[in-house]
Motif scaffolding. Structure first.
Motif, PDB file in Angstrom:
ATOM      1  N   ASP A   1      32.189 -23.863 -41.132  1.00  0.00           N
ATOM      2  CA  ASP A   1      32.957 -24.702 -40.207  1.00  0.00           C
ATOM      3  C   ASP A   1      33.270 -23.994 -38.898  1.00  0.00           C
ATOM      4  O   ASP A   1      33.758 -24.628 -37.957  1.00  0.00           O
ATOM      5  CB  ASP A   1      34.278 -25.141 -40.856  1.00  0.00           C
ATOM      6  N   LEU A   2      33.033 -22.684 -38.826  1.00  0.00           N
ATOM      7  CA  LEU A   2      33.378 -21.933 -37.625  1.00  0.00           C
ATOM      8  C   LEU A   2      32.528 -22.392 -36.460  1.00  0.00           C
ATOM      9  O   LEU A   2      31.391 -22.847 -36.641  1.00  0.00           O
ATOM     10  CB  LEU A   2      33.186 -20.436 -37.866  1.00  0.00           C
ATOM     11  N   PRO A   3      33.034 -22.292 -35.230  1.00  0.00           N
ATOM     12  CA  PRO A   3      32.293 -22.798 -34.064  1.00  0.00           C
ATOM     13  C   PRO A   3      31.000 -22.021 -33.845  1.00  0.00           C
ATOM     14  O   PRO A   3      30.863 -20.864 -34.268  1.00  0.00           O
ATOM     15  CB  PRO A   3      33.276 -22.609 -32.910  1.00  0.00           C
ATOM     16  N   PRO A   4      30.028 -22.643 -33.149  1.00  0.00           N
ATOM     17  CA  PRO A   4      28.706 -22.022 -32.976  1.00  0.00           C
ATOM     18  C   PRO A   4      28.751 -20.651 -32.321  1.00  0.00           C
ATOM     19  O   PRO A   4      27.969 -19.775 -32.686  1.00  0.00           O
ATOM     20  CB  PRO A   4      27.964 -23.036 -32.083  1.00  0.00           C
ATOM     21  N   GLU A   5      29.672 -20.452 -31.350  1.00  0.00           N
ATOM     22  CA  GLU A   5      29.690 -19.153 -30.687  1.00  0.00           C
ATOM     23  C   GLU A   5      30.067 -18.022 -31.634  1.00  0.00           C
ATOM     24  O   GLU A   5      29.681 -16.870 -31.442  1.00  0.00           O
ATOM     25  CB  GLU A   5      30.655 -19.161 -29.485  1.00  0.00           C
ATOM     26  N   VAL A   6      30.833 -18.349 -32.684  1.00  0.00           N
ATOM     27  CA  VAL A   6      31.207 -17.335 -33.667  1.00  0.00           C
ATOM     28  C   VAL A   6      30.033 -17.054 -34.598  1.00  0.00           C
ATOM     29  O   VAL A   6      29.647 -15.898 -34.815  1.00  0.00           O
ATOM     30  CB  VAL A   6      32.439 -17.771 -34.480  1.00  0.00           C
ATOM     31  N   LEU A   7      29.434 -18.105 -35.140  1.00  0.00           N
ATOM     32  CA  LEU A   7      28.318 -17.930 -36.066  1.00  0.00           C
ATOM     33  C   LEU A   7      27.103 -17.344 -35.363  1.00  0.00           C
ATOM     34  O   LEU A   7      26.389 -16.524 -35.928  1.00  0.00           O
ATOM     35  CB  LEU A   7      27.945 -19.276 -36.698  1.00  0.00           C
ATOM     36  N   GLY A   8      26.886 -17.745 -34.114  1.00  0.00           N
ATOM     37  CA  GLY A   8      25.707 -17.301 -33.389  1.00  0.00           C
ATOM     38  C   GLY A   8      25.813 -15.910 -32.819  1.00  0.00           C
ATOM     39  O   GLY A   8      24.809 -15.298 -32.478  1.00  0.00           O
ATOM     40  N   SER A   9      27.039 -15.391 -32.699  1.00  0.00           N
ATOM     41  CA  SER A   9      27.218 -14.097 -32.040  1.00  0.00           C
ATOM     42  C   SER A   9      27.583 -12.984 -32.998  1.00  0.00           C
ATOM     43  O   SER A   9      27.733 -11.851 -32.579  1.00  0.00           O
ATOM     44  CB  SER A   9      28.325 -14.208 -30.975  1.00  0.00           C
ATOM     45  N   THR A  10      27.783 -13.322 -34.283  1.00  0.00           N
ATOM     46  CA  THR A  10      28.158 -12.297 -35.250  1.00  0.00           C
ATOM     47  C   THR A  10      26.901 -11.693 -35.853  1.00  0.00           C
ATOM     48  O   THR A  10      26.173 -12.384 -36.555  1.00  0.00           O
ATOM     49  CB  THR A  10      29.027 -12.903 -36.369  1.00  0.00           C
ATOM     50  N   PRO A  11      26.624 -10.396 -35.590  1.00  0.00           N
ATOM     51  CA  PRO A  11      25.378  -9.805 -36.091  1.00  0.00           C
ATOM     52  C   PRO A  11      25.209  -9.954 -37.589  1.00  0.00           C
ATOM     53  O   PRO A  11      24.136 -10.251 -38.072  1.00  0.00           O
ATOM     54  CB  PRO A  11      25.513  -8.331 -35.688  1.00  0.00           C
ATOM     55  N   GLU A  12      26.308  -9.736 -38.356  1.00  0.00           N
ATOM     56  CA  GLU A  12      26.196  -9.795 -39.812  1.00  0.00           C
ATOM     57  C   GLU A  12      25.752 -11.178 -40.273  1.00  0.00           C
ATOM     58  O   GLU A  12      24.974 -11.324 -41.192  1.00  0.00           O
ATOM     59  CB  GLU A  12      27.534  -9.432 -40.450  1.00  0.00           C
ATOM     60  N   TRP A  13      26.300 -12.231 -39.591  1.00  0.00           N
ATOM     61  CA  TRP A  13      25.956 -13.595 -39.997  1.00  0.00           C
ATOM     62  C   TRP A  13      24.511 -13.907 -39.653  1.00  0.00           C
ATOM     63  O   TRP A  13      23.778 -14.490 -40.419  1.00  0.00           O
ATOM     64  CB  TRP A  13      26.899 -14.579 -39.318  1.00  0.00           C
ATOM     65  N   LYS A  14      24.058 -13.480 -38.463  1.00  0.00           N
ATOM     66  CA  LYS A  14      22.700 -13.793 -38.055  1.00  0.00           C
ATOM     67  C   LYS A  14      21.679 -13.116 -38.962  1.00  0.00           C
ATOM     68  O   LYS A  14      20.729 -13.733 -39.390  1.00  0.00           O
ATOM     69  CB  LYS A  14      22.468 -13.336 -36.603  1.00  0.00           C
ATOM     70  N   SER A  15      21.909 -11.869 -39.277  1.00  0.00           N
ATOM     71  CA  SER A  15      20.948 -11.181 -40.115  1.00  0.00           C
ATOM     72  C   SER A  15      20.911 -11.783 -41.506  1.00  0.00           C
ATOM     73  O   SER A  15      19.867 -11.900 -42.118  1.00  0.00           O
ATOM     74  CB  SER A  15      21.280  -9.688 -40.194  1.00  0.00           C
ATOM     75  N   SER A  16      22.074 -12.221 -42.010  1.00  0.00           N
ATOM     76  CA  SER A  16      22.101 -12.842 -43.333  1.00  0.00           C
ATOM     77  C   SER A  16      21.331 -14.146 -43.326  1.00  0.00           C
ATOM     78  O   SER A  16      20.606 -14.457 -44.265  1.00  0.00           O
ATOM     79  CB  SER A  16      23.563 -13.109 -43.748  1.00  0.00           C
ATOM     80  N   ALA A  17      21.499 -14.919 -42.264  1.00  0.00           N
ATOM     81  CA  ALA A  17      20.779 -16.189 -42.163  1.00  0.00           C
ATOM     82  C   ALA A  17      19.273 -15.937 -42.105  1.00  0.00           C
ATOM     83  O   ALA A  17      18.484 -16.650 -42.717  1.00  0.00           O
ATOM     84  CB  ALA A  17      21.238 -16.954 -40.922  1.00  0.00           C
TER      85      ALA A  17
END
Length: 514
Positions: A380-396
């Motif tokens: 549910d977090l906004p795109p700028e948070v999900l898109g800018s967090t290195p840990e989240w991007k690498s996991s995706a």
């Protein structure tokens, strides 16, 4: 812990939930209609009230939505889960608008229902602790050592009249510090006047600061008192002082020196007694070297300097600030405060926050409006948070590269897939992936070994949703294979899998297999 209150006119539903929750060590208390619940609330003490409420939506003797409204009026922080066999949009919208924690359509998977109830219990217990902290929350929040240094400095300056320079990035809360310095000073009963020198055009800034006489310039119809006069006996906060035009810096230096100034177009000196607090996000020493800021004014302002840390330097405060801003946003909008899961908080704390505390406040306001459920999850977090967090991007990226469900089944039997793990996975020790002996004493099959290695790799990568990721992939492959084996006949596929028709239909929709 307090019991979970279950409200349903169907005795079988009450029985099933009671037994399932009892196995989980969760106490329960059951009711057949809303009237019984309201009567029990009348006599309930703080210790034997509900931890959470699970209620059907349509019952003889009252509506679950009416019960939700009445319970929320008495216990606004109580998580309420609404169950219904009438899975319609109006019921779902009404439930969430009434402040429901979650909406659970019947028939439901018992394991999922228990999992949801446990999550609501955990949120309830966390919120109880958070509310206790919020009740004693000061005007500024921060547990990080850097913020504690700021608080100590404010305390030491509480009886001082000295000029203070606050430095820090934009959005870090410099005006809050200035207000705290004023509030805890001998001038607390005087006015606090704030002006952002970067937000006012150069031609108007002089008049804003020092006022003007009638007829001083075109449009000056009456005498106007400037901010220095308005702040007499109190505090004047000059925000973004580094952006003040050079020629006005000379006038400011004069008033700081002797407390006298002239209004624009005036001939008589005006005396003022003002404590000045200045703030900037710029490096004023560098501005002095470049000739953009007067050195004598810098030394006049820089008597005591307080540096306010950026939010990324005090990540331990993100949790407290997030809950505070969610409460604040809900109050402003007149809605039920959203709760945020530990996984979402962890994800949020990894964000860099270039806009600092102000950006976190805006994110919380966005979540209050846009998050679909009462509990905010990472997705549910906004795109700028999900898109800018290195840990989240690498996991995706890892999930995408190793997604077994993307490979279509080619036969009506399940064939284990050998997964080539991407290079982003951290190196695993040789003993980490081992052949675990199964319950019957046999070695695991190839797909079980692969699953173990896949789970370990995702865990090591730092993901907090490993269960959901792997469960979705396993269920997708299982259902696709069964449908392929039965030539797309869902009822037959459900029968072979040992699940119900409604379950396979719901799973196909949830997993986007249509």
């Amino acid at each position: 812990m307090k019991p979970i209150w279950i409200v349903d006119d169907d005795q079988s539903i009450r029985f099933v939930l009671e037994k399932a929750l009892l196995r989980e060590g969760l106490p329960t208390r059951s009711f057949t209609n809303p009237r019984e619940v309201l009567a029990a609330l009348e006599v309930a003490t703080e210790g034997d009230g509900p931890q959470i409420l699970v209620s059907d939506i349509r019952m003889p003797g009252g509506s679950g939505l009416d019960l939700l409204e009445k319970v929320k009026a008495r216990l606004p922080g109580l998580p309420v889960i609404i169950m219904t066999a009438f899975s319609d949009l109006d019921s779902a919208v009404s439930a969430f608008q009434g402040g429901a924690f979650e909406y659970l359509p019947k028939p439901f998977d018992l394991h999922k229902a228990v999992e949801l109830i446990r999550r609501a219990v955990e949120e309830s217990q966390r919120e109880e602790v958070a509310e206790e902290r919020m009740a004693a929350a000061p005007e500024m929040l921060g547990q990080a050592p850097a913020m504690q240094d700021v608080f100590r400095a404010i305390g030491r300056l509480s009886q001082s009249m000295v000029t203070v320079m606050i430095t820090g990035e934009s959005g870090s809360g410099k005006e809050l510090v200035a207000r705290a310095l004023h509030k805890h000073s001998p001038r607390a009963n005087g006015p606090f006047i704030a002006i952002n020198t970067a937000a006012i055009p150069k031609d108007l800034l002089e008049s804003e600061l020092f006022g003007h006489e009638r007829g001083a310039f075109t449009g000056a119809q009456t005498l106007r008192r400037g901010r220095f006069e308005q702040a007499d006996g109190g505090t004047l906060f000059l925000d973004e002082i580094g952006d003040m035009p050079f020629d006005l810096q000379t006038r400011l230096l004069r008033v700081l020196s002797d407390g006298n100034f002239y209004r624009v177009g005036g001939h008589n000196a005006v005396k003022t007694n003002v404590r000045v607090i200045a703030a900037t996000h710029q490096d004023l020493e560098q501005r002095v070297k470049e000739g953009g800021f007067r050195e004598d004014l810098f030394h006049r302002l820089n008597v005591i300097r307080l540096r306010l840390p950026a939010l990324r330097e005090r990540r331990e405060d993100v949790f407290m600030l997030t809950r505070h801003f969610l409460q604040q946003s809900a109050k402003q909008l007149g809605v039920e405060p959203k709760r945020i899961s530990e996984a979402a908080l962890q994800q949020l704390s990894l964000f860099g926050f270039p806009g600092n505390v102000r950006q976190l406040e805006n994110i919380c306001h966005w979540l209050t409006v846009m998050a679909p459920a009462q509990v905010i999850e990472p997705k549910d977090l906004p795109p700028e948070v999900l898109g800018s967090t290195p840990e989240w991007k690498s996991s995706a990226q890892l999930a995408e590269k190793t997604d077994l469900s993307r490979q279509e089944p080619t036969s009506d039997t399940f064939r284990p897939t050998v997964v080539a793990y991407p290079s982003e996975f951290p190196a695993l020790p040789a003993q980490a992936v081992h052949a675990t002996v199964t319950e019957n004493g046999a070695l695991p099959s190839a797909w079980e070994t692969g699953l173990e290695a896949e789970a370990l790799a995702l865990l090591v990568s730092g993901r907090s949703d490993v269960w959901d990721v792997l469960t979705r992939r396993f269920e997708s492959r299982l259902i696709r294979t069964a449908l392929s084996n039965t030539n797309g006949r869902r009822i037959e596929a459900a029968h072979k899998l040992g699940i119900g028709r409604n379950t396979i239909t719901r799973k196909i929709q949830e997993l986007n297999l249509e």
